[in-house]
Design a protein around this motif. Structure first.
Motif, PDB file in Angstrom:
ATOM      1  N   VAL A  87       0.720  -1.002   0.250  1.00  0.00           N
ATOM      2  CA  VAL A  87      -0.177   0.051  -0.208  1.00  0.00           C
ATOM      3  C   VAL A  87       0.585   1.171  -0.346  1.00  0.00           C
ATOM      4  CG1 VAL A  87      -1.764   1.277   1.096  1.00  0.00           C
ATOM      5  CG2 VAL A  87      -2.158  -1.178   1.294  1.00  0.00           C
ATOM      6  N   HIS A  88       1.721   0.941   0.732  1.00  0.00           N
ATOM      7  CA  HIS A  88       2.631   2.721   0.916  1.00  0.00           C
ATOM      8  C   HIS A  88       3.921   2.363  -0.430  1.00  0.00           C
ATOM      9  CE1 HIS A  88       5.487   5.080   3.031  1.00  0.00           C
ATOM     10  NE2 HIS A  88       6.424   4.665   2.511  1.00  0.00           N
ATOM     11  N   VAL A  89       3.687   1.779  -1.028  1.00  0.00           N
ATOM     12  CA  VAL A  89       4.612   2.210  -2.135  1.00  0.00           C
ATOM     13  C   VAL A  89       3.172   2.122  -3.660  1.00  0.00           C
ATOM     14  CG1 VAL A  89       5.940   0.740  -4.336  1.00  0.00           C
ATOM     15  CG2 VAL A  89       6.665   0.397  -2.164  1.00  0.00           C
ATOM     16  N   LEU A  90       2.663   2.376  -3.438  1.00  0.00           N
ATOM     17  CA  LEU A  90       1.245   1.839  -4.472  1.00  0.00           C
ATOM     18  C   LEU A  90       1.097   3.301  -4.162  1.00  0.00           C
ATOM     19  CD1 LEU A  90      -0.933  -0.955  -4.589  1.00  0.00           C
ATOM     20  CD2 LEU A  90       0.695  -0.076  -6.788  1.00  0.00           C
ATOM     21  N   LYS A  91       0.731   4.012  -2.814  1.00  0.00           N
ATOM     22  CA  LYS A  91       0.368   5.514  -2.584  1.00  0.00           C
ATOM     23  C   LYS A  91       1.082   6.608  -3.634  1.00  0.00           C
ATOM     24  CE  LYS A  91      -2.036   6.581   1.079  1.00  0.00           C
ATOM     25  NZ  LYS A  91      -2.507   6.711   1.954  1.00  0.00           N
ATOM     26  N   SER A  93       3.665   5.977  -6.015  1.00  0.00           N
ATOM     27  CA  SER A  93       3.499   5.594  -7.480  1.00  0.00           C
ATOM     28  C   SER A  93       1.923   6.259  -7.469  1.00  0.00           C
ATOM     29  CB  SER A  93       3.475   4.402  -7.493  1.00  0.00           C
ATOM     30  OG  SER A  93       4.432   3.495  -7.146  1.00  0.00           O
ATOM     31  N   LEU A  94       1.269   6.003  -6.673  1.00  0.00           N
ATOM     32  CA  LEU A  94      -0.184   7.164  -7.578  1.00  0.00           C
ATOM     33  C   LEU A  94       0.258   8.722  -7.607  1.00  0.00           C
ATOM     34  CD1 LEU A  94      -3.248   4.877  -6.305  1.00  0.00           C
ATOM     35  CD2 LEU A  94      -2.148   5.008  -8.230  1.00  0.00           C
ATOM     36  N   GLN A  95       1.218   8.698  -6.240  1.00  0.00           N
ATOM     37  CA  GLN A  95       1.241  10.733  -6.241  1.00  0.00           C
ATOM     38  C   GLN A  95       1.829  11.054  -7.649  1.00  0.00           C
ATOM     39  OE1 GLN A  95       2.734  11.019  -2.417  1.00  0.00           O
ATOM     40  NE2 GLN A  95       0.900  10.612  -1.189  1.00  0.00           N
ATOM     41  N   GLY A  96       2.949  10.504  -7.651  1.00  0.00           N
ATOM     42  CA  GLY A  96       3.792  10.980  -8.978  1.00  0.00           C
ATOM     43  C   GLY A  96       3.169  10.364 -10.126  1.00  0.00           C
ATOM     44  N   SER A  97       1.766   9.535 -10.404  1.00  0.00           N
ATOM     45  CA  SER A  97       1.124   8.945 -11.489  1.00  0.00           C
ATOM     46  C   SER A  97       2.102   8.318 -12.143  1.00  0.00           C
ATOM     47  CB  SER A  97       0.498  10.194 -12.627  1.00  0.00           C
ATOM     48  OG  SER A  97      -0.221  10.547 -11.762  1.00  0.00           O
ATOM     49  N   ASP A  98       3.035   7.812 -11.371  1.00  0.00           N
ATOM     50  CA  ASP A  98       4.225   6.578 -12.470  1.00  0.00           C
ATOM     51  C   ASP A  98       4.551   5.395 -12.045  1.00  0.00           C
ATOM     52  OD1 ASP A  98       6.690   6.254 -13.851  1.00  0.00           O
ATOM     53  OD2 ASP A  98       7.570   7.624 -12.598  1.00  0.00           O
ATOM     54  N   LEU A  99       3.381   4.937 -12.386  1.00  0.00           N
ATOM     55  CA  LEU A  99       3.567   3.500 -12.125  1.00  0.00           C
ATOM     56  C   LEU A  99       4.141   2.158 -12.921  1.00  0.00           C
ATOM     57  CD1 LEU A  99       1.566   2.000  -9.593  1.00  0.00           C
ATOM     58  CD2 LEU A  99      -0.523   1.268 -12.754  1.00  0.00           C
ATOM     59  N   SER A 114      -8.195  -6.964  -5.976  1.00  0.00           N
ATOM     60  CA  SER A 114      -8.729  -5.638  -4.618  1.00  0.00           C
ATOM     61  C   SER A 114      -7.798  -4.914  -4.672  1.00  0.00           C
ATOM     62  CB  SER A 114      -8.726  -5.833  -3.699  1.00  0.00           C
ATOM     63  OG  SER A 114     -10.698  -7.205  -3.264  1.00  0.00           O
ATOM     64  N   THR A 115      -6.253  -4.641  -4.837  1.00  0.00           N
ATOM     65  CA  THR A 115      -5.498  -3.238  -4.200  1.00  0.00           C
ATOM     66  C   THR A 115      -5.241  -3.434  -5.836  1.00  0.00           C
ATOM     67  OG1 THR A 115      -4.532  -5.102  -2.684  1.00  0.00           O
ATOM     68  CG2 THR A 115      -2.802  -3.432  -3.644  1.00  0.00           C
ATOM     69  N   ILE A 116      -4.968  -3.950  -6.717  1.00  0.00           N
ATOM     70  CA  ILE A 116      -4.785  -3.388  -7.901  1.00  0.00           C
ATOM     71  C   ILE A 116      -6.519  -2.641  -8.657  1.00  0.00           C
ATOM     72  CG2 ILE A 116      -5.191  -4.806  -9.512  1.00  0.00           C
ATOM     73  CD1 ILE A 116      -2.658  -2.766 -10.311  1.00  0.00           C
ATOM     74  N   LEU A 117      -7.392  -3.271  -8.403  1.00  0.00           N
ATOM     75  CA  LEU A 117      -8.739  -2.462  -8.979  1.00  0.00           C
ATOM     76  C   LEU A 117      -8.870  -1.495  -8.253  1.00  0.00           C
ATOM     77  CD1 LEU A 117     -10.531  -5.541  -9.245  1.00  0.00           C
ATOM     78  CD2 LEU A 117     -10.275  -3.971 -11.108  1.00  0.00           C
ATOM     79  N   ALA A 118      -8.509  -1.406  -6.627  1.00  0.00           N
ATOM     80  CA  ALA A 118      -8.046   0.242  -6.434  1.00  0.00           C
ATOM     81  C   ALA A 118      -7.403   1.250  -6.508  1.00  0.00           C
ATOM     82  CB  ALA A 118      -8.020  -0.143  -4.833  1.00  0.00           C
ATOM     83  N   ALA A 119      -6.261   0.694  -6.837  1.00  0.00           N
ATOM     84  CA  ALA A 119      -5.232   1.906  -7.257  1.00  0.00           C
ATOM     85  C   ALA A 119      -5.763   2.161  -8.471  1.00  0.00           C
ATOM     86  CB  ALA A 119      -3.907   0.818  -7.814  1.00  0.00           C
ATOM     87  N   ALA A 120      -6.379   1.493  -9.660  1.00  0.00           N
ATOM     88  CA  ALA A 120      -6.832   1.788 -11.049  1.00  0.00           C
ATOM     89  C   ALA A 120      -7.842   2.753 -10.939  1.00  0.00           C
ATOM     90  CB  ALA A 120      -7.415   0.737 -12.045  1.00  0.00           C
ATOM     91  N   ARG A 121      -8.982   2.449  -9.202  1.00  0.00           N
ATOM     92  CA  ARG A 121      -9.966   3.680  -9.783  1.00  0.00           C
ATOM     93  C   ARG A 121      -9.383   5.154  -9.096  1.00  0.00           C
ATOM     94  NH1 ARG A 121     -12.656  -1.093  -7.421  1.00  0.00           N
ATOM     95  NH2 ARG A 121     -14.470  -2.344  -8.583  1.00  0.00           N
ATOM     96  N   GLU A 122      -8.467   5.348  -8.263  1.00  0.00           N
ATOM     97  CA  GLU A 122      -8.060   6.235  -7.981  1.00  0.00           C
ATOM     98  C   GLU A 122      -7.514   6.731  -9.175  1.00  0.00           C
ATOM     99  OE1 GLU A 122      -5.475   6.011  -3.905  1.00  0.00           O
ATOM    100  OE2 GLU A 122      -6.994   4.450  -2.903  1.00  0.00           O
ATOM    101  N   LEU A 123      -6.408   6.122  -9.767  1.00  0.00           N
ATOM    102  CA  LEU A 123      -5.726   6.407 -11.312  1.00  0.00           C
ATOM    103  C   LEU A 123      -7.158   7.043 -11.927  1.00  0.00           C
ATOM    104  CD1 LEU A 123      -3.263   4.071 -11.717  1.00  0.00           C
ATOM    105  CD2 LEU A 123      -2.528   6.697 -11.180  1.00  0.00           C
TER     106      LEU A 123
END
Length: 393
Positions: A87-91, A93-99, A114-123
């Motif tokens: 979760v920490h690493v993905l957050k 990555s999402l702040q810089g939009s660099d995944l 569930s983790t990648i789906l939640a990340a995709a929705r936030e992006l």
């Protein structure tokens, strides 16, 4: 003579007219009956009495039919339980939009999908989610044709860095390949080439249980994250929250049994809880209810079959096994529960456990391939009886 013939002709003519008249009458009656039936069956006619139906909320109806696994799936990354590093690493990555390309692996039911789906929705948000995310289950679509057709075509589509409303968004798409360890070697090789060519416009997320089944050229191109099995406290807390929201009355020992049966798989635990609640209705759920729905063989039955193995009697063993099979217990479940009892038994030595464990593996593989459960269990129990009664260390 002529008068007689003329009389017969007149009689025949009258008879024909009579028959024709009655035929027309019958046809008319049939047509009238059909028209009457159509008028009666026509919706909105007087043949039906319309009932005023109560308006039902669409949202309430939809929620009533949603599986609890989907209903309580995490919608944000912060809702993912017990995977702090991921979760920490993905957050970040999402702040810089660099995944980067991602590879999630670990036991089932730990929150990988569930983790990648939640990340995709936030992006991408709700509006752009469908156009920017492609989700495939590789256990069903695992051949090279899927990579060449679906994956490659979707990856070649260019992505804009601006949303329709003018707000900025990441200039790439996400392809999620669930159960990627089921993909064939040719499909993985084709996927490696696609990951290289479309790295500017597409990010890949591979999800699997066994990372060793993914070829090295793919794993070297992904950031790997291992999802840990959920702790008992996390499982208990999540199940208690769902029980409270769904107004399910569940005893504490029933929740403990649910956690033990699911073996750390939260998805399986939630599904079992929903199944038992539908079965019991508003009644209180007990431990016995959980064990019955999960298909667990009663512990006294397993111990009884082990006691029969100590008797060194093939006839008694055969009768005991027939009784278990006739009661409808699963052969695979019997093997699993026998394994737990034997491996923690203090009566058997290490060498005996090794022989029995190897036999269990062979029997389990044969039953998975469709072999007869009775014959395979009889073979296994006979091997256990030989080790208990004739092989002493």
């Amino acid at each position: 003579m002529l008068d007689c013939i003329q009389y017969n002709n007149n009689l025949d003519c009258c008879l024909n007219i009579f028959i024709l008249y009655h035929t027309l009458v019958i046809i008319y009656l049939l047509i009238s009956a059909v028209n009457t039936m159509h008028a009666f069956l026509k919706p909105g006619s007087s043949g039906f009495i319309k009932r005023k139906e109560k308006p039902v909320s669409t949202e309430t109806t939809k929620e009533a039919h949603i599986p609890w696994v989907e209903k309580y799936r995490p919608r944000q990354i912060d809702d993912v339980a017990y995977q702090d590093e991921v979760v920490h690493v993905l957050k970040k990555s999402l702040q810089g939009s660099d995944l980067p390309n991602l590879l999630f692996y670990g036991p089932p039911g730990t929150g990988k999908t569930s983790t990648i789906l939640a990340a995709a929705r936030e992006l991408f948000g709700h509006d752009m989610y469908r156009s920017r995310v492609l989700e495939l289950n590789s256990s069903d679509e695992r051949g090279i044709d899927v990579i060449r057709n679906k994956v490659k075509k979707f990856a070649q589509i260019s992505a804009s860095a601006v949303r329709p409303d003018g707000k900025p968004c990441p200039p790439f798409k996400i392809i999620i390949l669930d159960e990627a360890d089921s993909m064939t070697l040719a499909a993985q090789t084709a996927l490696r080439r696609t990951m290289e060519k479309e790295s500017k416009t597409t990010r890949f997320c591979l999800i699997c249980n066994y990372v060793s089944r993914i070829i090295d050229p793919i794993t070297s191109r992904c950031a790997k994250f291992r999802f840990k099995p959920l702790t008992l406290e996390i499982l208990l807390k999540r199940l208690q929250d769902i029980s409270k929201k769904e107004q399910v009355v569940c005893k504490e020992d029933a929740l403990q049994a649910l956690i033990q049966v699911s073996e750390g798989d939260l998805r399986r635990a939630i599904t079992l809880l929903q199944s038992v609640s539908r079965l019991k209705g508003e009644e209180q759920i007990t431990k016995q209810d959980i064990l019955e729905v999960a298909g667990i063989v009663p512990e006294d039955v397993i111990r009884n079959i082990l006691d029969v193995c100590h008797s060194d009697s093939y006839d008694k063993l055969n009768l005991a096994l027939k009784e278990i099979i006739c009661n409808g217990h699963s052969g695979l479940q019997i093997v699993c529960q026998l394994h737990d009892l034997i491996m923690f038994s203090e009566e058997l030595g290490d060498k005996q456990k090794c022989v029995i464990g190897e036999k269990m593996a062979v029997v389990d593989k044969c039953m998975m391939d469709g072999a007869d459960e009775y014959l395979q269990l009889l073979d296994l129990l006979n091997a256990i009886m030989n080790q208990i009664c004739h092989e002493r260390e």
